[in-house]
Design an enzyme around this catalytic site. Structure first.
Site, PDB file in Angstrom:
ATOM      1  N   LYS A 115     -66.202  53.489  51.619  1.00  0.00           N
ATOM      2  CA  LYS A 115     -64.945  53.916  52.579  1.00  0.00           C
ATOM      3  C   LYS A 115     -63.421  53.462  52.193  1.00  0.00           C
ATOM      4  CE  LYS A 115     -66.711  54.787  56.855  1.00  0.00           C
ATOM      5  NZ  LYS A 115     -67.988  54.725  57.646  1.00  0.00           N
ATOM      6  N   LYS A 203     -75.955  61.109  52.364  1.00  0.00           N
ATOM      7  CA  LYS A 203     -76.229  61.171  53.770  1.00  0.00           C
ATOM      8  C   LYS A 203     -75.510  62.063  54.320  1.00  0.00           C
ATOM      9  CE  LYS A 203     -73.693  57.651  55.958  1.00  0.00           C
ATOM     10  NZ  LYS A 203     -73.521  56.807  57.071  1.00  0.00           N
ATOM     11  N   LYS A 206     -70.412  62.402  59.742  1.00  0.00           N
ATOM     12  CA  LYS A 206     -69.556  63.238  60.548  1.00  0.00           C
ATOM     13  C   LYS A 206     -68.323  63.482  59.690  1.00  0.00           C
ATOM     14  CE  LYS A 206     -70.001  59.088  63.152  1.00  0.00           C
ATOM     15  NZ  LYS A 206     -70.654  58.807  64.538  1.00  0.00           N
TER      16      LYS A 206
HETATM   17  P1  TYM Z   1     -72.426  54.695  62.914  1.00  0.00           P
HETATM   18  O1  TYM Z   1     -71.716  55.172  63.908  1.00  0.00           O
HETATM   19  O2  TYM Z   1     -71.886  55.000  61.366  1.00  0.00           O
HETATM   20  O3  TYM Z   1     -73.721  55.258  62.788  1.00  0.00           O
HETATM   21  C1  TYM Z   1     -74.747  55.259  64.123  1.00  0.00           C
HETATM   22  C2  TYM Z   1     -76.068  55.159  63.660  1.00  0.00           C
HETATM   23  O4  TYM Z   1     -76.310  56.543  63.172  1.00  0.00           O
HETATM   24  C3  TYM Z   1     -77.012  56.073  61.930  1.00  0.00           C
HETATM   25  N1  TYM Z   1     -76.806  57.290  60.815  1.00  0.00           N
HETATM   26  C4  TYM Z   1     -78.059  57.849  60.237  1.00  0.00           C
HETATM   27  N2  TYM Z   1     -79.339  57.993  60.207  1.00  0.00           N
HETATM   28  C5  TYM Z   1     -79.896  58.737  59.522  1.00  0.00           C
HETATM   29  N3  TYM Z   1     -79.447  59.648  58.624  1.00  0.00           N
HETATM   30  C6  TYM Z   1     -78.010  59.780  58.660  1.00  0.00           C
HETATM   31  N4  TYM Z   1     -77.365  60.613  57.876  1.00  0.00           N
HETATM   32  C7  TYM Z   1     -77.303  58.946  59.388  1.00  0.00           C
HETATM   33  N5  TYM Z   1     -75.924  58.724  59.557  1.00  0.00           N
HETATM   34  C8  TYM Z   1     -75.644  57.896  60.490  1.00  0.00           C
HETATM   35  C9  TYM Z   1     -76.699  54.808  61.223  1.00  0.00           C
HETATM   36  O5  TYM Z   1     -77.505  54.083  60.583  1.00  0.00           O
HETATM   37  C10 TYM Z   1     -76.504  54.266  62.526  1.00  0.00           C
HETATM   38  O6  TYM Z   1     -77.501  53.528  63.183  1.00  0.00           O
HETATM   39  N6  TYM Z   1     -72.002  49.920  62.222  1.00  0.00           N
HETATM   40  C11 TYM Z   1     -72.980  50.817  63.108  1.00  0.00           C
HETATM   41  C12 TYM Z   1     -72.539  50.680  64.456  1.00  0.00           C
HETATM   42  C13 TYM Z   1     -72.432  49.387  64.881  1.00  0.00           C
HETATM   43  C14 TYM Z   1     -73.702  48.783  65.159  1.00  0.00           C
HETATM   44  C15 TYM Z   1     -73.583  47.414  65.784  1.00  0.00           C
HETATM   45  C16 TYM Z   1     -75.064  48.964  65.316  1.00  0.00           C
HETATM   46  C17 TYM Z   1     -71.595  48.348  65.354  1.00  0.00           C
HETATM   47  N7  TYM Z   1     -72.146  47.108  65.705  1.00  0.00           N
HETATM   48  C18 TYM Z   1     -74.395  46.361  66.096  1.00  0.00           C
HETATM   49  C19 TYM Z   1     -76.071  48.046  65.655  1.00  0.00           C
HETATM   50  C20 TYM Z   1     -75.672  47.109  65.833  1.00  0.00           C
HETATM   51  C21 TYM Z   1     -72.377  52.156  62.538  1.00  0.00           C
HETATM   52  O7  TYM Z   1     -71.740  52.278  61.583  1.00  0.00           O
HETATM   53  O8  TYM Z   1     -72.993  53.121  63.030  1.00  0.00           O
END
Ligand code: TYM
Length: 336
Positions: A115, A203, A206
């Site tokens: 990032k 991957k 968004k």
């Molecule tokens: P975020 O918003 O980036 O992604 C949310 C969830 O979606 C999964 N994900 C994917 N899984 C498979 N293939 C993909 N292409 C793909 N893109 C996204 C991510 O692995 C995630 O599970 N840091 C977290 C949010 C968060 C969180 C937490 C999660 C904040 N605090 C505490 C669990 C526990 C995140 O970036 O999600």
């Protein structure tokens, strides 16, 4: 009672990657275990404001909770929905953990490196992101944190911080399960990583600009089908599940399995050796567009009021649980 916990940022409409990698596994686990586990589903809105928000944050938050309900999550008294920013203990524990974490381990986070790459100046929060995530998890003594593979490094960091804190200041936090055990608990072979349709080495995300690289959950089913039809494949000319050499084809097989619920091995053997990639694409396009049509119809039936009611009661629970754990950490540090 043990706790399963997860969160998805709400910067925009979610992708099929979020749906298959995070939403669907959580819904399955919640429905299977919510009689004997707390199931905490929260919206990390403080994580969202780290980067640009597409549209209105409040609307995005409500829509994200609706996604879980539309994906089939059954609500009972052990299922708790809340907004991170409505539970001040998250920010407070983050600060305490900042005093335990090292610059070295935080700098090694791949997501931070990706990032911040190429940016002239990036905000401090991008760096601190995984520490807030650790606070999100440790405040609720969560043992299982179903997330996609890209978040595993953050789970390992959370484990390290919890162990270090407990060693230095006395038993305070439950250490979440190792990532290998998280995968076992999810009853999958590997954590899911859905790939970018045009550039399957990456991957699906968004934040990728190219429209055809990702399927958004609000895409018209026919539009989503077209995106699948234009997905990048390879020149081997034979269907084989091989993420390394044939990532585009392997991604399509993975999507087909997750969307239809047919085990991956079965999907792989059905298509093995097939030489017409167009036939596979057509089948996956059909499966995805059918899934989207059903999902979008369910989504339209859920009211904002229903979501707000769930959030209010969830936040009462969350403030109690997180407040008590924060006090333990403050005491351990000598702040109370
Ligand atoms: P975020 O918003 O980036 O992604 C949310 C969830 O979606 C999964 N994900 C994917 N899984 C498979 N293939 C993909 N292409 C793909 N893109 C996204 C991510 O692995 C995630 O599970 N840091 C977290 C949010 C968060 C969180 C937490 C999660 C904040 N605090 C505490 C669990 C526990 C995140 O970036 O999600």
């Amino acid at each position: 009672m043990k706790t399963i916990l997860t969160g998805i940022r709400t910067n925009s409409v979610l992708t099929l990657g979020n749906y298959l990698g995070a939403l669907l596994p959580m819904v399955r686990l919640a429905n299977e275990h919510s009689k004997d586990f707390n199931v905490n589903i929260f919206v990390p809105d403080l994580h969202s404001i780290i980067s640009d928000i597409d549209g209105d944050l409040q609307k995005n938050i409500i829509r994200t909770i609706k996604y879980y309900l539309a994906a089939g999550l059954e609500v009972n008294e052990n299922v708790h929905f809340y907004r991170q920013s409505h539970v001040p203990a998250h920010s407070e524990l983050c600060w305490i953990l900042n005093c335990v974490a090292t610059m070295g381990e935080t700098s090694r986070m791949i997501q931070f490196k990706e990032k911040s790459k190429g940016q002239e100046s990036c905000n401090v929060a991008i760096f601190d992101y995984p520490i807030l995530m650790a606070a999100d998890i440790l405040l609720y003594s969560a043992e299982f944190v179903p997330v996609g593979e890209d978040q595993f490094q953050h789970i390992e960091l959370t484990r390290n911080l919890a162990m270090r804190f407990n060693n230095r200041f006395g038993e305070t936090f439950v250490v979440p399960a190792k990532t290998a055990d998280q995968v076992k608990f999810m009853e999958v072979e590997n954590a899911v990583r859905i790939r970018d349709l045009l550039n399957p080495e990456k991957k699906m995300s968004k934040s990728t600009a190219a429209e055809n690289s990702k399927i958004m959950l609000d895409d018209e089913p026919a539009k989503a089908a077209k995106k699948i039809m234009s997905a990048t494949t390879d020149s081997f000319g034979k269907v084989k599940f091989d993420m390394f050499n044939q990532p585009g084809i392997s991604n399509l097989l993975t999507i087909e399995s997750l969307v239809t619920g047919v085990p991956l091995q079965e999907v792989i053997s059905t298509w093995a050796g097939e030489t017409r990639y167009g036939d596979l694409k057509k089948k996956v396009a059909e499966s995805v567009s059918e899934m989207l049509a059903v999902f979008q119809a369910k989504l339209a039936e859920i009211s904002d009021e229903e979501v707000l009611r769930l959030l209010e009661s969830g936040e009462k629970y969350a403030n109690e649980v997180a407040g008590a754990k924060l006090l333990d950490a403050q005491k351990a540090f000598g702040l109370r």
